[in-house]
Design a protein around this motif. Structure first.
Motif, PDB file in Angstrom:
ATOM      1  N   UNK A 263      60.882  16.407  -3.954  1.00  0.00           N
ATOM      2  CA  UNK A 263      60.829  15.017  -4.381  1.00  0.00           C
ATOM      3  C   UNK A 263      60.081  14.156  -3.383  1.00  0.00           C
ATOM      4  N   UNK A 264      59.901  14.644  -2.175  1.00  0.00           N
ATOM      5  CA  UNK A 264      59.246  13.835  -1.154  1.00  0.00           C
ATOM      6  C   UNK A 264      57.755  14.150  -1.019  1.00  0.00           C
ATOM      7  N   UNK A 265      57.194  14.923  -1.973  1.00  0.00           N
ATOM      8  CA  UNK A 265      55.787  15.314  -1.871  1.00  0.00           C
ATOM      9  C   UNK A 265      54.883  14.128  -1.564  1.00  0.00           C
ATOM     10  N   UNK A 266      55.063  13.055  -2.375  1.00  0.00           N
ATOM     11  CA  UNK A 266      54.190  11.894  -2.203  1.00  0.00           C
ATOM     12  C   UNK A 266      54.386  11.267  -0.840  1.00  0.00           C
ATOM     13  N   UNK A 267      55.649  11.272  -0.397  1.00  0.00           N
ATOM     14  CA  UNK A 267      55.956  10.694   0.913  1.00  0.00           C
ATOM     15  C   UNK A 267      55.134  11.387   1.999  1.00  0.00           C
TER      16      UNK A 267
END
Lengths: 292, 371
Positions: A263-267
């Motif tokens: 879920x933190x890929x974009x982060x």
């Protein structure tokens, strides 16, 4: 192994789409210092044109979509960007931000906020099996189109007069004008070319997603934009590669990272962008010219 | 070698009564105008308008925070709305009743579980919300304030997206897209106006400090400022953190006005609105920020009415969007026709000051004048 191949095809097709967008962004940036946030909304215009022409035979829909996006692109240049020519890049960025939000909301008013479903090319949903690997025809078409577009762009930029003028303007706009290159024609043609590219991307993305929303262009724009920054906004090839790599990487990370990190890929992607801007502000592929 | 040069740049002006009056006039003007506006709304306006007015003061606190950084440094920040979000979340996690907290945050990680048992009254919570936002901004400023121009704008956009992604995805702490509910009402028209006035006064005081002047010098010409010994990145960081504190406070106000909110309240939409407010008003002066917020808020309220009720031949609209379309058109028009915004970068003193300076000049032409 077959899973791997299937996801490789998927990754290639996504990366290709982002490469096209990033290339277009870099072209506009090189020619007129415009970091075009409104480019995602050109994709949206294309998407809605497809929706409203969905009952026509598909070649008519393709032509209508591309023409509509070209018209929108040229119109934006005339209304929002030409009056600001020569302004600070930051002013152009704010201007394109305004155009982006304005168009998104105009679409929301005219067509509603709900996604509009359509299946533009039913024939492309067939699955073909190659050596045990199930491949969606659509993915092949996307990859093929991307390759064709990139080759076409290379040909246009390297082998035609227009391409040479565009490259000259991209390298140094003022010097290009001094040699007699018509500035308005070059800038308008850059908007026409990027309009065609946005139209093609719209056709492919809508075929992939099966829906159109007012914000359809937002996420692809952000990812391609970051990819272009990573690759180098002053280098067309660098930007395209950056867009491809980032698009492909987010897809790979989405499928390989453990769920809790996924879920933190974009982060992570955007944190990487900040670091890269610090270390190599000109991007990984620097421009061939001297840098201010 | 650096220090004496820098301090001579920042030489403190002698305090004369007239200079003091000149210094106090603009913020007093602005604050008085805001208080009168709030009083007028309170006395004469309908509930709907009072709510709109309250939101306006919340936005004013945020835009003043944005102005402290972007207005003084000339570097666009797209991430102050993210700091506002941090203030909103921190503030409401502190003020919600402990009994309710236990049922809302069931998966709170162990190291944060103490938060669930504590209950903080609004005013300290407001300051803590600002402080946490400032702390995050301090960390973010390390890379951000080394960049300038377009790259800084892009990096700040990346910070906004990182904060948003964190808020959406870290369900255990932020409740993700479900959002925070059950916040107690604190942000009344009077409270919001008071906080906004304090923000205006602090922002004005800051821009008159030597640090603020150095930053404004770097806005006009960063290289020249460096040559005379200004550490541009250090001055930018100070303003960035101070602005983020205000944004965090604005987040606290907004949360205690909305009572229920999610991460989407603090993303591109609000970022666009705040940038539009600052640019339309004129980003080079504090009064520009104030005028922009008041103007855009009034315009927004008018358009919202048209959306809901229709106006003459225009019937009520089924879906919202008109506000943003018109606001975008306004922003474009300002960028093209009047890049320095409504106020043109002036503070309200100018007419008055100019008269003074003109009078002085007539008396003693050789002495000249100016700010």
């Amino acid at each position: 192994m077959t899973d791997l191949l299937q996801s490789a095809v998927d990754t290639l097709s996504i990366g290709g789409l982002f490469a096209i967008i990033a290339l277009a962004l870099a072209l506009l940036f090189s020619v007129m210092n415009l970091m075009n946030f409104a480019y995602g909304e050109l994709i949206m215009v294309g998407g809605y044109t497809m929706y409203f022409t969905r009952d026509l035979p598909w070649p008519a829909m393709v032509v209508a979509t591309i023409l509509a996006v070209i018209a929108a692109s040229v119109l934006l240049e005339r209304v929002a960007f030409r009056p600001l020519r020569g302004a600070e890049p930051l002013t152009l960025l704010i201007s394109s931000f305004a155009v982006s939000i304005g168009l998104q909301n105009a679409a929301r008013m005219l067509a509603g906020a709900n996604p509009k479903g359509l299946e533009p090319f039913p024939a492309l949903n067939d699955v073909i099996v190659v050596g045990g690997v199930r491949i969606l025809t659509l993915d092949l078409v996307i990859i093929g189109t991307t390759v064709a577009v990139l080759v076409g762009m290379i040909y246009l930029l390297e082998r035609t007069d227009l391409g040479m003028m565009l490259r000259a303007s991209a390298e140094s706009f003022d010097n290009a004008r001094l040699t007699g290159i018509p500035a308005n024609r070059i800038i308008v043609s850059a908007f026409v070319i990027t309009g065609v590219l946005a139209g093609i991307v719209a056709l492919l993305i809508v075929a992939r997603n099966g829906t159109v929303t007012p914000t359809i262009g937002q996420v692809p724009l952000l990812i391609a934009f970051v990819g272009a920054v990573i690759g180098g906004m002053h280098s067309l090839a660098g930007a395209a590669i950056g867009g491809f790599v980032l698009g492909a990487a987010t897809n790979v990370l989405d499928t390989t990272l453990p769920g809790s990190l996924q879920v933190y890929t974009e982060l992570f992607a955007f944190a990487g962008v900040i670091l890269l801007l610090l270390v190599r502000p000109q991007g990984l592929v620097p421009a061939r010219r001297a840098v201010r | 070698v650096k220090a004496p040069v820098a301090s001579s740049v920042a030489a403190r002006p002698r305090v004369e009564p007239r200079a003091l009056a000149a210094a106090l006039w603009p913020p007093a003007c602005l604050a008085l105008g805001l208080v009168l506006l709030a009083a007028a709304l309170d006395l004469f306006a309908s509930d709907v308008l009072v709510r709109a007015g309250t939101v306006m003061f919340v936005n004013l606190t945020l835009v003043v925070g944005l102005y402290v950084f972007s207005g003084n440094s000339g570097v666009l920040s797209l991430c102050h709305v993210g700091f506002m979000a941090i203030g909103a979340y921190v503030g409401s996690i502190l003020t919600i009743r402990p009994a309710l907290k236990a049922s809302l945050w069931t998966d709170m990680p162990g190291f944060l579980s103490w938060v669930l048992d504590t209950s903080v009254s609004p005013l300290p919570a407001l300051l803590i919300a600002g402080a946490v936002a400032a702390l995050v901004a301090w960390a973010a400023s390390v890379p951000l304030c080394r960049l300038g121009g377009l790259q800084a704008a892009v990096a700040s956009l990346a910070v906004l997206i990182i904060i948003y992604t964190f808020l959406v995805q870290t369900d255990a702490v932020t409740r993700g897209t479900a959002g925070v509910i059950g916040v107690t009402r604190w942000t009344t028209l009077a409270n919001a106006c008071a906080v906004a006035c304090v923000a205006v006064l602090v922002a004005y005081a800051y821009q008159r400090t030597s640090s603020g002047r150095r930053l404004r010098a770097s806005r006009e010409d960063a290289d020249a400022a460096r040559v005379i010994g200004v550490s541009v990145s250090r001055e930018r960081r100070r303003a960035f953190v101070l602005g983020a504190f205000m944004a965090g406070v604005a987040g606290f106000l907004y949360a205690h006005f909305l009572l229920t909110f999610g991460p989407n309240a603090f993303y591109f939409g609000l970022t666009f609105t705040t940038v539009a407010m600052l640019v339309i008003g004129g980003f080079k002066s504090l009064s520009g920020a104030v005028v922009g917020v008041v103007f855009v808020s009034a315009l927004t309220e008018l358009l919202r009415r048209i959306e809901v009720e229709g106006l003459g031949p225009v019937s009520a609209l089924e879906t919202p969007g008109l506000t943003e379309v018109v606001l975008a058109a306004c922003l474009l028009a300002v960028l093209i026709r009047r890049p320095d915004g409504i106020t043109g970068g002036r503070e309200p003193t100018v007419g008055w000051l100019r008269g003074r300076v003109g009078a002085l000049r007539r008396l003693a032409p050789a002495r000249g004048g100016g700010r």
